[in-house]
Design a protein around this motif. Structure first.
Motif, PDB file in Angstrom:
ATOM      1  N   ILE A   1      32.676  33.069  56.406  1.00 25.57           N
ATOM      2  CA  ILE A   1      31.253  32.597  57.545  1.00 25.57           C
ATOM      3  C   ILE A   1      30.598  34.156  57.304  1.00 25.57           C
ATOM      4  N   SER A   2      29.719  33.347  57.711  1.00 28.09           N
ATOM      5  CA  SER A   2      27.603  34.577  57.734  1.00 28.09           C
ATOM      6  C   SER A   2      28.877  35.867  58.243  1.00 28.09           C
ATOM      7  N   PRO A   3      28.400  37.119  57.841  1.00 23.06           N
ATOM      8  CA  PRO A   3      28.116  38.326  58.092  1.00 23.06           C
ATOM      9  C   PRO A   3      27.900  38.284  59.497  1.00 23.06           C
ATOM     10  N   PHE A   4      26.279  37.999  59.737  1.00 22.01           N
ATOM     11  CA  PHE A   4      25.558  38.228  60.545  1.00 22.01           C
ATOM     12  C   PHE A   4      26.942  37.857  61.459  1.00 22.01           C
ATOM     13  N   VAL A   5      27.008  36.229  61.721  1.00 19.37           N
ATOM     14  CA  VAL A   5      28.001  36.153  63.247  1.00 19.37           C
ATOM     15  C   VAL A   5      29.164  36.855  62.552  1.00 19.37           C
ATOM     16  N   LEU A   6      29.913  36.853  62.069  1.00 20.81           N
ATOM     17  CA  LEU A   6      31.201  37.919  61.529  1.00 20.81           C
ATOM     18  C   LEU A   6      30.542  39.167  62.725  1.00 20.81           C
ATOM     19  N   ILE A   7      29.870  40.211  62.260  1.00 21.09           N
ATOM     20  CA  ILE A   7      29.625  41.119  63.199  1.00 21.09           C
ATOM     21  C   ILE A   7      29.692  40.856  64.591  1.00 21.09           C
ATOM     22  N   SER A   8      28.200  39.924  64.904  1.00 27.47           N
ATOM     23  CA  SER A   8      28.529  39.560  66.226  1.00 27.47           C
ATOM     24  C   SER A   8      29.904  39.904  66.905  1.00 27.47           C
ATOM     25  N   LEU A   9      30.308  38.351  66.185  1.00 25.42           N
ATOM     26  CA  LEU A   9      31.966  38.576  67.061  1.00 25.42           C
ATOM     27  C   LEU A   9      33.114  39.644  67.188  1.00 25.42           C
ATOM     28  N   SER A  10      33.310  40.364  66.235  1.00 28.47           N
ATOM     29  CA  SER A  10      33.740  41.472  65.944  1.00 28.47           C
ATOM     30  C   SER A  10      33.889  42.744  67.184  1.00 28.47           C
ATOM     31  N   VAL A  11      32.708  42.661  67.236  1.00 29.40           N
ATOM     32  CA  VAL A  11      31.996  43.650  68.933  1.00 29.40           C
ATOM     33  C   VAL A  11      32.667  42.930  69.872  1.00 29.40           C
ATOM     34  N   THR A  12      32.492  41.626  69.901  1.00 33.80           N
ATOM     35  CA  THR A  12      32.416  41.087  71.455  1.00 33.80           C
ATOM     36  C   THR A  12      33.110  42.070  72.469  1.00 33.80           C
ATOM     37  N   ALA A  13      34.143  42.712  71.760  1.00 36.02           N
ATOM     38  CA  ALA A  13      35.852  42.914  71.895  1.00 36.02           C
ATOM     39  C   ALA A  13      35.943  44.524  72.807  1.00 36.02           C
ATOM     40  N   LEU A  14      34.095  44.958  72.266  1.00 33.78           N
ATOM     41  CA  LEU A  14      34.382  46.287  73.259  1.00 33.78           C
ATOM     42  C   LEU A  14      33.762  46.007  74.617  1.00 33.78           C
ATOM     43  N   LEU A  15      33.571  45.170  75.384  1.00 31.33           N
ATOM     44  CA  LEU A  15      32.919  44.762  77.377  1.00 31.33           C
ATOM     45  C   LEU A  15      34.678  44.949  77.609  1.00 31.33           C
ATOM     46  N   PRO A  16      35.112  43.602  76.974  1.00 34.10           N
ATOM     47  CA  PRO A  16      36.455  43.746  77.692  1.00 34.10           C
ATOM     48  C   PRO A  16      36.884  44.550  77.828  1.00 34.10           C
ATOM     49  N   SER A  17      37.071  45.643  77.030  1.00 34.76           N
ATOM     50  CA  SER A  17      37.857  46.998  76.214  1.00 34.76           C
ATOM     51  C   SER A  17      37.430  47.602  76.957  1.00 34.76           C
ATOM     52  N   SER A  18      36.783  48.366  77.361  1.00 39.90           N
ATOM     53  CA  SER A  18      35.572  49.337  78.149  1.00 39.90           C
ATOM     54  C   SER A  18      36.342  48.668  79.882  1.00 39.90           C
ATOM     55  N   LEU A  19      36.284  47.826  80.474  1.00 41.16           N
ATOM     56  CA  LEU A  19      36.052  46.945  81.409  1.00 41.16           C
ATOM     57  C   LEU A  19      37.861  47.160  81.810  1.00 41.16           C
ATOM     58  N   THR A  20      38.500  46.988  80.882  1.00 41.55           N
ATOM     59  CA  THR A  20      39.693  47.101  81.263  1.00 41.55           C
ATOM     60  C   THR A  20      40.041  48.656  81.408  1.00 41.55           C
ATOM     61  N   ALA A  21      39.312  49.986  80.425  1.00 38.67           N
ATOM     62  CA  ALA A  21      39.656  50.809  80.621  1.00 38.67           C
ATOM     63  C   ALA A  21      39.329  51.853  81.777  1.00 38.67           C
ATOM     64  N   ILE A  22      38.089  50.895  82.656  1.00 38.16           N
ATOM     65  CA  ILE A  22      37.833  51.354  83.801  1.00 38.16           C
ATOM     66  C   ILE A  22      39.002  51.332  85.059  1.00 38.16           C
ATOM     67  N   VAL A  23      39.224  49.809  84.978  1.00 39.14           N
ATOM     68  CA  VAL A  23      40.444  49.133  85.682  1.00 39.14           C
ATOM     69  C   VAL A  23      41.835  50.452  85.357  1.00 39.14           C
ATOM     70  N   LEU A  24      41.973  50.672  84.371  1.00 33.56           N
ATOM     71  CA  LEU A  24      43.392  51.335  83.935  1.00 33.56           C
ATOM     72  C   LEU A  24      43.414  52.872  84.159  1.00 33.56           C
ATOM     73  N   GLN A  25      42.261  53.310  83.675  1.00 29.45           N
ATOM     74  CA  GLN A  25      42.783  54.279  83.092  1.00 29.45           C
ATOM     75  C   GLN A  25      43.072  55.332  83.897  1.00 29.45           C
ATOM     76  N   ASP A  26      42.233  54.936  85.326  1.00 22.28           N
ATOM     77  CA  ASP A  26      42.031  56.396  86.448  1.00 22.28           C
ATOM     78  C   ASP A  26      43.540  55.531  87.461  1.00 22.28           C
ATOM     79  N   ARG A  27      44.077  54.519  86.973  1.00 24.25           N
ATOM     80  CA  ARG A  27      45.667  54.280  87.710  1.00 24.25           C
ATOM     81  C   ARG A  27      46.852  54.667  87.031  1.00 24.25           C
ATOM     82  N   ILE A  28      46.735  54.112  85.634  1.00 20.27           N
ATOM     83  CA  ILE A  28      48.189  54.998  85.166  1.00 20.27           C
ATOM     84  C   ILE A  28      47.995  55.785  84.462  1.00 20.27           C
ATOM     85  N   GLY A  29      46.899  56.341  84.165  1.00 17.19           N
ATOM     86  CA  GLY A  29      46.568  58.198  83.716  1.00 17.19           C
ATOM     87  C   GLY A  29      46.084  57.453  82.140  1.00 17.19           C
TER      88      GLY A  29
END
Length: 401
Positions: free
Chosen positions: A337-365
């Motif tokens: 696959i094009s490396p440029f497409v691959l780079i863009s797709l591989s970093v999309t998980a940063l946003l949901p992971s950060s939102l998950t940390a916002i929701v859970l970090q202060d609740r479960i520790g």
């Protein structure tokens, strides 16, 4: 004793000063995304094949080819000229330097030198940040990162390439981590998790997604590096907008400068505070330091069982993260696959992971969340390996049949 957080409540812990620092932290996250991906983007390896003995405009082969297609007794079998099929017309550093086939090890040398710089830089930059201050090292790290990337344009030898990669490695982590430390210190405690994860998850993720396409628009790794160098104009202004760490100033017994930083925050936030409040705060700090028998350092950390255990756990955790990242990178390198497409797709998980940390970090520790993340990553790598092995065996069976 008036704690720093209590003092910041009087000076304002979520107002104009904090919003300015949040904006600057977001800006640095965007710049860091360009810097962190510049190596992957500029060193993409396009499809290539040996051009020796070929006529004009031959169709590209199905796979990369390092040897001449036509050989005879007068040729050595070593290719002298290559043709490239550039991804979306982007000319990379690799294609210009012909660091492929027998020369591809040069990229690995540059990568090793970069990580060596990271190891040394994590210790050296932290030491100087404790000696010279957070803000000077913040500006220095960002300027050196931008300058080293820019000088890569003129470094066309392996030696210069390694020097620039080593310098970038030295300051790589500091150019975005220091501003987060300052943001956490001056931000209201209840909003620290949200603000830090917004800067990291939203703006860093956005920057990493658009970085490959900015490179495509520039069309050349040189123009892309030149575009990266433009923010060097605004970085020195951080001295004016970012106050020095009050906690660091107090630890260095620079009480007048600590008061000046607090006054600066209060003025920006439109707060009026009596001089007696500052004086009482400093007197309490002096009294606390007088009652402290020793000055803590890294060696004291190893002498405390709880802190020593925490440090070892963190080191193991970072080792697992690095190991996981290396495995994923190795696996993805074989994806067609094009490396440029691959780079863009591989970093999309940063946003949901950060939102998950916002929701859970202060609740479960923090501890529970960190353990859960490590466990999920290990399971993901295991599942991924089984899936890859299964399909690889099926492909090999069909090929043999």
């Amino acid at each position: 004793m008036l704690e720093v957080d209590k003092m910041l409540e009087k000076c304002g812990d979520f107002h104009r000063q904090q919003l300015i620092m949040l904006l600057l932290s977001s800006l640095i996250s965007l710049l860091s995304s360009l810097h962190s991906l510049s190596y992957s983007i500029t060193n993409t390896v396009p499809k290539h094949w040996c051009a020796d003995g070929l006529g004009s405009g031959p169709p590209p082969p199905n796979a990369d080819e390092c040897k001449p297609f036509y050989t005879n007794s007068s040729t050595s079998g070593t290719c002298k000229k290559y043709n490239y099929e550039h991804y979306m017309g982007f000319q990379s550093f690799v294609s210009e330097m012909n660091w492929i086939c027998d020369e591809k090890s040069k990229l690995s040398v540059g990568s090793s030198v970069f990580f060596a710089g990271c190891v040394i830089g994590n210790l050296v930059m932290g030491y100087f940040a404790d000696r010279l201050g957070r803000v000077p090292m913040l500006v220095f790290a960002n300027v050196m990162t931008i300058l080293s990337n820019f000088l890569t344009i003129f470094g066309m030898s392996l030696e210069l390439f390694c020097i620039y990669r080593f310098v970038i490695g030295l300051v790589f982590n500091s150019n975005f981590s220091i501003i987060r430390i300052l943001l956490v210190e001056y931000m209201r405690p209840s909003l620290r998790t949200v603000c830090v994860n917004i800067c990291y998850g939203l703006f860093l993720c956005l920057g990493m997604i658009i970085s490959p396409w900015i490179a495509i628009l520039t069309g050349s790794w040189r123009r892309f590096m030149l575009l990266e160098a433009l923010p060097i104009i605004v970085v020195p202004f951080f001295f004016y907008f970012v106050p020095e760490s009050v906690q660091w100033l107090i630890s260095r017994q620079k009480y007048d400068e600590a008061i000046e930083s607090l006054r600066r925050v209060a003025k920006t936030n439109g707060r009026q505070i009596d001089d007696s409040v500052y004086e009482e705060f400093i007197e309490d700090c002096k009294l606390s330091q007088q009652n402290t028998k020793t000055n803590p350092n890294l060696l004291h950390l190893f002498g405390m069982p709880r802190l020593r255990r925490t440090l070892l756990i963190l080191l193991f955790e970072y080792f697992v993260f690095s190991f996981y990242k290396s495995i994923v990178t190795y696996r993805l390198s074989g994806v067609e696959i094009s490396p440029f497409v691959l780079i863009s797709l591989s970093v999309t998980a940063l946003l949901p992971s950060s939102l998950t940390a916002i929701v859970l970090q202060d609740r479960i520790g923090r501890k529970t969340l960190a353990f859960t993340i490590v466990l999920i990553k290990c399971i993901s790598v295991l599942v991924e390996g089984v899936v890859f092995l299964h399909y690889a065996n099926r492909f090999a069976f069909r090929h043999d049949a």
